[in-house]
Design an enzyme around this catalytic site. Structure first.
Site, PDB file in Angstrom:
ATOM      1  N   TYR A  87       0.866  -1.215  -0.085  1.00  0.00           N
ATOM      2  CA  TYR A  87       0.046   0.145   0.171  1.00  0.00           C
ATOM      3  C   TYR A  87       1.008   0.950   0.008  1.00  0.00           C
ATOM      4  O   TYR A  87       0.673   2.133  -0.570  1.00  0.00           O
ATOM      5  CB  TYR A  87      -0.778  -0.020   1.070  1.00  0.00           C
ATOM      6  N   PHE A 139      -8.563  19.318 -24.950  1.00  0.00           N
ATOM      7  CA  PHE A 139      -8.845  17.813 -24.991  1.00  0.00           C
ATOM      8  C   PHE A 139      -9.991  17.769 -24.289  1.00  0.00           C
ATOM      9  O   PHE A 139     -10.424  18.428 -23.409  1.00  0.00           O
ATOM     10  CB  PHE A 139      -7.621  16.878 -24.629  1.00  0.00           C
ATOM     11  N   THR A 140     -10.665  16.695 -24.732  1.00  0.00           N
ATOM     12  CA  THR A 140     -12.352  16.562 -24.224  1.00  0.00           C
ATOM     13  C   THR A 140     -12.207  16.313 -22.749  1.00  0.00           C
ATOM     14  O   THR A 140     -12.910  17.458 -22.009  1.00  0.00           O
ATOM     15  CB  THR A 140     -12.931  15.320 -24.549  1.00  0.00           C
ATOM     16  N   ASP A 229       0.776  18.840 -21.294  1.00  0.00           N
ATOM     17  CA  ASP A 229       0.169  17.388 -21.255  1.00  0.00           C
ATOM     18  C   ASP A 229       0.903  16.596 -22.382  1.00  0.00           C
ATOM     19  O   ASP A 229       1.137  16.945 -23.596  1.00  0.00           O
ATOM     20  CB  ASP A 229      -1.476  17.758 -21.896  1.00  0.00           C
ATOM     21  N   LYS A 272      -1.343   6.034 -23.226  1.00  0.00           N
ATOM     22  CA  LYS A 272      -0.799   6.549 -24.539  1.00  0.00           C
ATOM     23  C   LYS A 272       0.714   6.474 -24.425  1.00  0.00           C
ATOM     24  O   LYS A 272       1.130   5.338 -24.582  1.00  0.00           O
ATOM     25  CB  LYS A 272      -1.069   7.952 -24.863  1.00  0.00           C
ATOM     26  N   ARG A 395     -14.906  12.202 -34.900  1.00  0.00           N
ATOM     27  CA  ARG A 395     -14.480  13.484 -34.274  1.00  0.00           C
ATOM     28  C   ARG A 395     -14.987  14.680 -35.093  1.00  0.00           C
ATOM     29  O   ARG A 395     -14.498  15.104 -35.878  1.00  0.00           O
ATOM     30  CB  ARG A 395     -13.248  13.403 -34.198  1.00  0.00           C
ATOM     31  N   PHE A 461     -21.571  11.192 -27.503  1.00  0.00           N
ATOM     32  CA  PHE A 461     -21.181  10.341 -28.424  1.00  0.00           C
ATOM     33  C   PHE A 461     -20.753   8.858 -27.998  1.00  0.00           C
ATOM     34  O   PHE A 461     -20.642   7.962 -28.791  1.00  0.00           O
ATOM     35  CB  PHE A 461     -19.733  11.044 -28.990  1.00  0.00           C
TER      36      PHE A 461
END
Ligand SMILES: *Cc1c(COP(=O)(O)O)cnc(C)c1O
Length: 488
Positions: A87, A139-140, A229, A272, A395, A461
Site C-alpha cells: 500500500y 482535449f475533451t 500535457d 498513451k 470526431r 457520442f
C-alpha cells in the site's frame, strides 16, 4: 538500449521508396475475425450507427483509439511479474520514479489512475470560478475538468491550424502574441498556460520546441506556470527531430528533457505514452507539488500507487524508458504517414501533414453531398465499418454537444479518426484499410446522413443511438457484394 539497436522507424527500398517497417516481432497474438459485409451491416445497425457500441467480436481492426490498446514489449510484460504489492513505499513506485525522473528531468511524481485523473487533480488545485486557461487546443477531458472547477478555456492555435490540408509542419503551435494578450488582459485570473503535445483533436498535430519555448517565456515572465500535457509527447518529440532543424542534431532524450524543462508541471496518460496504463503528474516546484499532493490520497490512492496496480506501475516504468527509442515512438506516426500519403495520392481527403495517433479523414470533403445536420463524420465512420469491418471514431459534431438552446454547434473539423495503436497492426492490415477506404471513396455518392434516435444530454457520442436517413447502408452493402463477389 543496445548500441547496435536500429533507431529509425523506416528503411529505404532499392527504388528509393521509404518503407515504414516493424522493428519488433510478434510473439503473442490475438485472433481477429473479418465478418462478411452482410454481418457488418447488421452489426452497425445493432450498434445504433455508433462505433462505441460495437462489441469487439464484430470488429476486424479496432482503430477506435490508441488509449490503453497499445502493444507492450517483452520487457514490460516481464517487469509486471516482479511487481512489489504494497500500500505504501512500494519498490515498484521507486522504479517508476527513477525512470520518470530520467525521462522528464523532474524531481517529484504524483501517480494518478489515468490522464484525466491527473487533470482533475491539477484543476481542483489551481482552477477557480472565473479562471481563464489559455492553451493551444483543448482535449475533451481537460476542458471538462477546467469547466467543472469553474474556469473557462481560451484556444489560441495559429490561423490555418484547423485547415485539413496544410504544409505547416507544426499545426499544434500556440499563437504566442495572442497568448501574451490573453495573459495581460486576464492578470491574476490565469492559473496556468496549457500546452498539449501532438494536439489530439486537430489530428495529432505537434508543436515545435521553439514554440513551446516562446510559450514558456511568455507565461513564466508573467509569473504564470506552464503545464505540459505529455500524453502524446513521444510522437511530438519524434516530429521535432524530423521537422525542426534545431532538433535534428539532438538525441531523443535531449529533446524530451528540453521540452519538459520548459514546463513547470508535466502530466500524462500512460495509456498513451509508455504503452501501459495509468497516469502521473511531475514537477520540481515544491510549491506546486504541495498544492496538489493531498488531493492524490483523496481522489486516487496513496502517494505510491495513485489508483494503479503495481503491475501497471512496473510496465509504465519500462515503457517510459523505451520512449527514448526512436523505433518505439516512431512506429505509429511512420505507419500513419504511409497510410495518409497513399490515401492523399489516391485523392482521398486526409488531414495533412500526417500527425500522431491516427490517420484523420476529412469527412466534409469526402462526403460533400452531406450538410452539417447529416453528421458527415458519423456517417463516414458507419459507412467505412460496413466497407471494411474497421472501427474508427467520429470526431466532429456528434463528439461535441448542443448549446443552451438545444441548437447544434458546428465543429471546427468533421473527421473520421482511424487510430493506429502503437505496434499493434502490420503493414498488410494498413494496406487493407487503404484499399477499402479508396473503394468507399469511389462509391461515396451512395453514402447518406444519420439522425439521432436516442440522444443523451451529456457526452452523447459515447452512448447515443442513431439511424440512417434512407436505405443507403443497404445499397452500400449490396454494391460491395457486387464488386467483391463472394470475398470478404
Ligand atoms: C487520452 C488523453 C488524455 C486523457 O487520458 P486518459 O488516460 O484517457 O484519462 C489527456 N490528454 C490527452 C492529450 C490525451 O490524448
Amino acid at each position: 538500449m543496445n548500441p547496435a539497436t536500429s533507431s529509425v522507424s523506416a528503411i529505404s527500398l532499392r527504388s528509393g521508396e521509404s518503407l515504414p517497417i516493424e522493428f519488433h516481432k510478434v510473439r503473442v497474438v490475438q485472433r481477429v475475425n473479418l465478418a462478411p459485409v452482410e454481418r457488418r451491416l447488421a452489426a452497425i445497425r445493432e450498434a445504433g450507427f455508433n462505433t462505441f457500441l460495437l462489441p469487439t467480436r464484430d470488429v476486424f481492426l479496432d482503430m477506435l483509439t490508441d488509449s490503453g490498446t497499445n502493444a507492450m514489449s517483452d520487457t514490460q510484460v516481464a517487469a509486471m511479474s516482479v511487481a512489489d504489492d504494497a500500500y505504501a513505499g512500494s519498490a515498484s513506485f521507486e522504479r517508476l520514479l527513477e525512470a520518470a525522473r530520467e525521462l522528464f528531468g523532474k524531481e517529484r511524481l504524483l501517480p494518478a489512475h489515468q490522464g484525466r485523473a491527473a487533470e482533475h487533480v491539477i484543476c481542483q488545485a489551481f482552477v477557480k470560478p472565473g479562471s481563464v486557461v489559455p492553451m493551444n487546443y483543448h482535449f475533451t477531458t481537460t476542458r471538462a475538468h477546467i469547466e467543472l472547477a469553474g474556469g473557462e478555456i481560451r484556444e489560441l492555435l495559429r490561423p490555418g491550424s484547423v485547415e485539413p490540408r496544410s504544409t505547416e509542419p507544426f499545426k499544434g503551435n500556440i499563437d504566442v502574441l495572442a497568448l501574451e494578450r490573453v495573459l495581460d488582459e486576464n492578470k491574476g485570473r490565469v492559473p496556468f498556460v496549457r500546452m498539449e503535445a501532438s494536439t489530439n483533436l486537430i489530428g495529432g498535430q505537434p508543436f515545435s520546441l521553439a514554440n513551446l519555448r516562446a510559450a514558456s517565456v511568455a507565461a513564466r515572465s508573467r509569473g504564470v506556470p506552464l503545464v505540459l500535457d505529455a500524453s502524446l509527447l513521444g510522437e511530438n518529440v519524434w516530429f521535432m527531430k524530423r521537422r525542426e532543424a534545431a532538433c535534428s542534431g539532438m538525441t531523443i532524450p535531449q529533446i524530451f528533457r528540453e521540452a519538459s524543462a520548459l514546463a513547470d508541471i508535466v502530466y500524462f496518460s500512460a495509456r498513451k505514452i509508455s504503452s501501459s496504463r495509468g497516469g502521473a503528474i511531475m514537477t520540481s516546484d515544491d510549491k506546486l507539488y504541495y498544492a496538489m499532493r493531498d488531493l492524490i490520497p483523496l481522489f486516487e490512492g496513496f502517494l505510491t500507487y495513485g489508483g494503479m496496480s503495481t503491475k501497471e506501475i512496473e510496465s509504465m516504468a519500462v515503457g517510459l524508458r523505451e520512449s527514448c527509442d526512436e523505433a518505439v515512438i516512431g512506429q505509429s506516426p511512420a505507419f500513419i504517414e504511409h497510410l495518409a500519403t497513399r490515401l492523399d495520392a489516391a485523392g482521398v481527403p486526409v488531414v495533412l501533414p500526417p500527425g500522431a495517433l491516427g490517420c484523420h479523414v476529412d469527412a466534409r470533403a469526402f462526403l460533400p453531398q452531406l450538410g452539417p445536420a447529416d453528421y458527415p463524420a458519423g456517417a463516414l465512420v458507419a459507412a467505412f465499418f460496413i466497407a471494411s469491418g474497421v472501427r474508427g471514431m467520429e470526431r466532429g459534431m456528434i463528439s461535441s454537444s448542443r448549446d443552451a438552446e438545444g441548437k447544434e454547434i458546428p465543429a471546427d473539423m468533421e473527421l473520421m479518426r482511424l487510430a493506429l495503436p502503437r505496434r499493434v497492426y502490420t503493414l498488410s492490415q494498413i494496406r487493407f484499410v487503404e484499399d477499402r477506404l479508396e473503394w468507399l471513396h469511389e462509391n461515396r455518392e451512395l453514402v447518406g446522413g444519420l439522425r439521432f434516435v436516442e440522444e443523451p444530454p451529456v457526452l452523447r457520442f459515447f452512448t447515443g443511438r442513431l439511424e440512417a436517413v434512407g436505405d443507403w447502408p443497404e445499397r452500400l452493402a449490396a454494391k460491395y457484394r457486387r464488386d467483391f463477389g463472394g470475398g470478404l
